[in-house]
Design an enzyme around this catalytic site. Structure first.
Site: not given
Lengths: 584, 234, 137, 118
Positions: A120, A237, A239, A249, A252, A283, A350, A398
């Site tokens: 990730f 955040q 994404h 979404l 990732e 991100r 996100h 994050r």
């Protein structure tokens, strides 16, 4: 008619954090979970990629340790995370995941039968435990099901309107919550020894978001309206890979399994922005890179407003096994068969890194900080968890897959803390007039026969936030947004609903949600305006550098009636890793 | 392009009987039906009520009967519907209606709870995860992705006739645990599904499979359950 | 039950349950099932009739011939062609159900149903022609 | 005995419905073919009685009757369980089905068994 209920513990929100805490408390006390939707509809179910934990099941990128996980998280957070919290998190994560497995989460497996792990963004080891690409669904259902086994009581389709607070020995203390039953519009008063807010984030203040329609930050709103602070709200955040144009979404995990981003020239542009991590950079970095590509004219499509995510090269079988849902999303919503062609993507709102501040040790909600930046006042027995909370694990940005682990690690911690203190608490009577204010509020909205529509105001808010407070920000735009929010708050006083029914009045609920949204949007913009630097997800074009001297601090925003929000700063805890320049 | 939506309406506060109301509006072929419903609610008729949350077919809120077939509004594109005549939208068949498209699913949930939908393994857990090979995991891989939307149970003729029938969703849930190698309650679970209102009510009609938005082959799993029951000593 | 239920919920709801939802979309599977049920009922009634008729054997040739004459009219002969169709459908769809239940045939249930329909048409028409020819002779 | 659970859960009914189904599939198609297509089985008294005197045919035809009655009446019972919810009506219908089954088996038995045994 007002109904009264007593439960030892009230948990607001039935997502991962809420049910995890409920499962911890249920064997020893009477727990009730109040949720706006039926528990399995909670937005945790939409989490896809996985949960980060050091299990060392997949050693393809080397041996993993909790220290490495901690370092990745701190670096990802642009050094704004509280390191004592991150350390606790990294150490507890494997236990929490194994516990989930013992309760029945159907994780994907390695050939030898252990939990499968994948890569990730921002993680330098292969540490993401996952159940195909529906990990959130698998975890949430596991917890909900275990909570059924333990006899946790659920109040589904109840909307929590307010907290019942009191003062005690210089601190606030929580006595319960006021909620209304969406099905009957009757008011319910819940009295309890402890309350946990696990109400999730609030991406719906943005026009394009991967968040659910129900994701309206009601916990944020509730806290903020009470004059309690919200922390680090300037860090929503984005994404990088939301499905164009809907914003759904695309995990990732697609890049974790070997996918990469390309622009209109077919270049793998992340090589330029993050030479080492490439497409697996955090991100904020990838989102900024995509925006930069689009702004410099290398976007694809007729409007040149998105980029492409290529995954077909890993082969049809691998896609179908590891990313079945993604294949289906792309196919259903855009007609793209991702085993043959790249998926069109663009950044989408996100996650909220910020939220309700909590105390380092007890997890109780912070009510105020002193001039020295240390916590001076808390709300006793009021806890927060999951995305609603800001334990300050994620800091300014994050890392993917840390949030799912966050919910179960800190949900568990809240549960354990509640179990410890429950016996010592004496219940006090609630004030006579409890619930009257909320009853009036509902009546007022229902009885107003003309004015502005809820949807109109909300759309204007979403538009403003998307235009002015997205990935790149400037002072000018932020001021514009704050003025607009102030205007909308004024206009909200005149809001009306067409639906006057007392049965499942969805419009009434939307009106109450909008009040919450207008509140925390204000906190968000005010915090962003205050932070005159660029850090993590907060990129100020007018202040492009990180400024540790002034802003290596958490921002706390307090509501002030009729005035700009009051901003205070809270110290960041730095234990092991002093701030460095952040490169990927 | 213009399309007409014929929507089931009922508000117990003011209506004695349900009725259909038609809305004609401009829609893009690529829009999902949920966005059309939102559009109607936000811009034309604020009283229209339905459940919805995640908007991408994972939360299971927006199950409804669209042109006579149960599906999720958020997964149904306008271009996949016949727009030459009004698109008929009703609440899920067979469940009691609370208001408009919102149904009371408590009976459905009760049945889910009846099959003990939780892993039971009271052996002292190992210090690490229970081991389970990918092949063993594959047995339940599709079955666990059920989202509790209720589309299957509401589409089942056996359930229409007899709402005591556990229904496809609950049986699928039972399958998910009976065939989970970690679960130890197999015999009790088999007893639960081996009931006059259990697996034997399934007449392999396949309506559930047609309705399932996650495309789970529910009938297959119910058939495996039947075989497992008759080959186990209960 | 661990879900909260207000006493008011029950008063509120509208029960629109029917024993069969006629306007629900018909899929191949539902056709197969409904036809299977109907043909099953038809065959049971035929079976009862059949045993009743055949039982006249025990009363000697005269009684048997008498009853055979009653059911030997052209109308009954034509009905017999229909009976053949019902048998073929029920038999082959029954095999489809067994394949689905015992041998994981559910993935191919539609294809299996098309095979059933094909065999049904071929055998019914073929058998019907033979039976019709017998009738003429 | 609870009629709701038909003695047992329905597992027995389900399983034997399929087993008898397979048997009937073979025997019924054979039966119909002999009777109507091959021309060998012209339906006259002598013809049938002649065949029934063969003990193998007799056994086959008897088991045919048993399986067909079981399969048919059980099938009806399964459908009844779907649509008849009241315990009382179920008891009535179940009794009728059993009586019909027994009576017809008796009829068939007295017809089939005596031939050739005189």
């Amino acid at each position: 008619m007002i109904h009264f209920h007593y439960h030892d513990v009230i948990i607001v929100g039935a997502g991962l954090a809420g049910t995890r805490a409920a499962v911890e408390v249920a064997p020893v006390a009477d727990v009730a979970v109040i949720s706006k939707v039926f528990p399995t509809r909670s937005h945790s179910t939409a989490a896809q990629g996985g949960a980060a934990a050091v299990l060392n099941n997949n050693l393809k990128r080397g041996v993993d340790t909790w220290l490495l996980h901690m370092f990745d998280t701190v670096k990802g957070s642009d050094y704004l995370a509280d390191q004592n919290i991150v350390e606790y998190f990294a150490k507890e994560a494997p236990k929490a995941i194994i516990e989930m497995e013992h309760w029945g989460t159907p994780f994907s497996r390695m050939p030898d039968g252990r939990i499968s792990q994948r890569d990730f963004g921002g993680h330098q080891r292969t540490r993401i435990a996952h159940a195909a690409d529906r990990t959130g669904h698998a975890l949430l259902h596991t917890l909900f099901e275990q909570s059924i086994r333990l006899g946790v009581k659920y109040y589904p389709e109840f909307f929590v309107m307010d907290l019942i607070l009191d003062e005690e020995e210089g601190d606030y203390v929580v006595r319960g919550v006021v909620a209304y039953d969406i099905r009957t519009t009757e008011l319910h008063i819940f009295q309890s020894k402890a309350v946990m807010l696990a109400t999730g984030g609030g991406g719906r203040i943005y026009k394009i978001t991967s968040n659910a329609h129900e994701y309206t930050g009601d916990g944020f709103g509730m806290i903020y309206r009470k004059g309690l602070p919200l922390q680090d709200m300037e860090f929503p955040q984005f994404h990088p890979t939301g499905l164009y144009p809907l914003g759904i979404l695309i995990t990732e995990g697609v890049r974790g399994e070997g996918g990469y981003l390309i622009n209109s020239k077919g270049e793998r542009f992340m090589e330029r922005y993050a030479p080492d991590f490439k497409d697996l950079a955090p991100r904020d970095v990838v989102s900024r890179a995509i925006y930069t590509e689009i702004m410099e004219g290398r976007g694809v499509g007729p409007k040149k407003d998105h980029v492409l995510l290529k995954i077909d090269h890993i082969g049809k079988d691998a896609i179908m096994e590891k990313l079945p849902e993604i294949w289906k999303f792309a196919k259903t919503y855009t007609g793209v068969d991702c085993t043959k062609e790249p998926i069109p993507v663009m950044p989408t709102m996100h996650y909220m890194m910020g939220g309700i501040p909590t105390h380092h040790e007890t997890g109780e909600v912070v009510a105020d900080v002193g001039p020295d930046g240390e916590v001076s006042k808390v709300v006793k027995r009021l806890y927060a968890g999951g995305e609603a909370a800001c334990e300050s694990l994620h800091g300014a940005n994050r890392l993917g897959a840390n949030s799912m682990t966050d919910t179960i690690v800190f949900g568990r911690r809240v549960g354990k803390h509640m179990v410890e203190i429950l016996d010592t608490i004496k219940i006090k009577d609630l004030p006579e007039d409890v619930g009257k204010e909320q009853e009036e509020k509902i009546k007022a909205i229902l009885s107003r026969n003309s004015g502005e529509k809820v949807s109109k105001l909300r759309e204007e808010l979403q538009e403003t936030m998307w235009e002015n407070v997205s990935v790149f920000r400037t002072e000018e735009k932020l001021i514009k947004a704050l003025d607009k929010i102030k205007e909308l708050q004024e206009r909200y006083k005149n809001v009306y609903v067409e639906d006057k029914s007392t049965t499942f009045n969805m419009e009434l609920k939307e009106a109450l949600e909008l009040e919450n949204m207008l509140n925390y949007a204000e906190a968000l913009v005010a915090s962003a305006l205050f932070r005159k630097e660029s850090r993590g997800a907060h990129s100020r074009v007018d202040y492009p550098n990180r400024d540790d001297e002034h802003f290596l601090k958490h921002t706390l925003a307090f509501k002030q009636e009729g005035k700009e929000p009051l901003i205070k700063q809270r110290n960041v805890v730095i234990t092991r890793f002093p701030p460095q320049e952040r490169r990927y | 392009m213009k399309a007409t939506f014929k929507i089931f309406r009922y508000d117990p506060d003011k209506d004695k009987k349900p009725y259909y109301k038609e809305y004609t509006l401009d829609v893009e072929p690529n829009t999902v039906l949920l966005d059309v419903l939102n559009d109607i609610k936000w811009h034309y008729d604020g009283t229209l009520t339905f459940r919805r949350s995640c908007a991408h077919a994972i939360c299971g809120s927006c199950g409804m009967t669209i042109n006579g077939k149960n599906r999720l509004a958020c997964q149904t594109l306008i271009k996949d519907l016949d727009t030459s005549k009004p698109i008929k939208i009703e609440p899920l068949k067979s469940y009691p209606v609370i208001k408009d498209l919102v149904v009371d699913m408590n009976k459905f949930y009760e049945k889910m709870f009846k099959v003990k939908p939780y892993l039971v393994n009271d052996n002292p857990p190992p210090g690490r995860e229970f081991l389970q090979t990918p092949e063993e995991q594959k047995l339940i891989d599709e079955a666990y992705s059920c989202i509790w939307c209720g589309c299957c149970t509401s589409s089942c003729p056996s359930f229409w006739a007899d709402d005591d029938y556990l229904g496809p969703a609950a049986l699928l849930k039972a399958y998910r645990f009976i065939f989970d190698t970690r679960d130890t309650l197999t015999e009790e679970r088999l007893r639960i599904v081996n009931d006059a209102d259990g697996v034997w009510r399934c007449h392999v009609i396949f309506n559930c499979v047609e309705a399932c938005p996650k495309e789970i082959n529910i009938t297959e799993y119910i058939s495996r359950l039947k075989l497992k029951v008759v080959t186990s000593k209960l | 039950m661990s879900l909260y239920m207000s006493p008011k919920y029950k008063e509120q709801v509208l029960d629109r349950k029917r024993w069969f939802e006629w306007d629900y979309k018909w899929f191949w599977g539902s056709f197969a099932w409904v036809l299977h049920r109907l043909s099953g009922w038809a065959l049971v009634f035929y079976l009862l009739l059949h045993i009743w008729v055949i039982h006249h054997l025990s009363r000697g040739p005269a009684a048997f011939d008498q009853v055979m004459q009653a059911v030997g009219t052209p109308l009954f002969k034509v009905l017999e062609i229909g009976l053949w169709g019902v048998i073929v459908y029920h038999a082959f769809n029954g095999m489809r159900v067994i394949i689905v239940d015992f041998w994981h045939g559910s993935k191919y249930q539609k294809q299996l149903f098309f095979i059933v329909l094909f065999l049904f048409v071929v055998l019914w028409v073929g058998g019907g022609i033979i039976m019709a020819l017998h009738m003429i002779h | 005995m609870s009629f709701k659970s038909s003695g047992n859960s329905g597992a027995f009914a389900w399983f034997y419905q399929r087993i008898t189904g397979i048997f009937l599939f073979v025997i019924l198609l054979l039966h119909f073919t002999i009777m109507h297509f091959t021309g060998t089985g012209e339906i006259t008294y002598e013809n049938i009685v002649g065949r029934l005197s063969d003990p193998y045919w007799k056994m086959l035809d008897l088991s045919f009757v048993v399986f067909a009655l079981y399969h048919g009446l059980n099938g009806i019972w399964m459908a009844i369980q779907d649509y008849v919810r009241s315990e009382g009506w179920r008891a009535v219908i179940y009794t009728i089905l059993v009586l019909v089954g027994v009576f017809l088996f008796f009829l068939a038995a007295v017809t089939l068994i005596p031939f050739g045994l005189k």
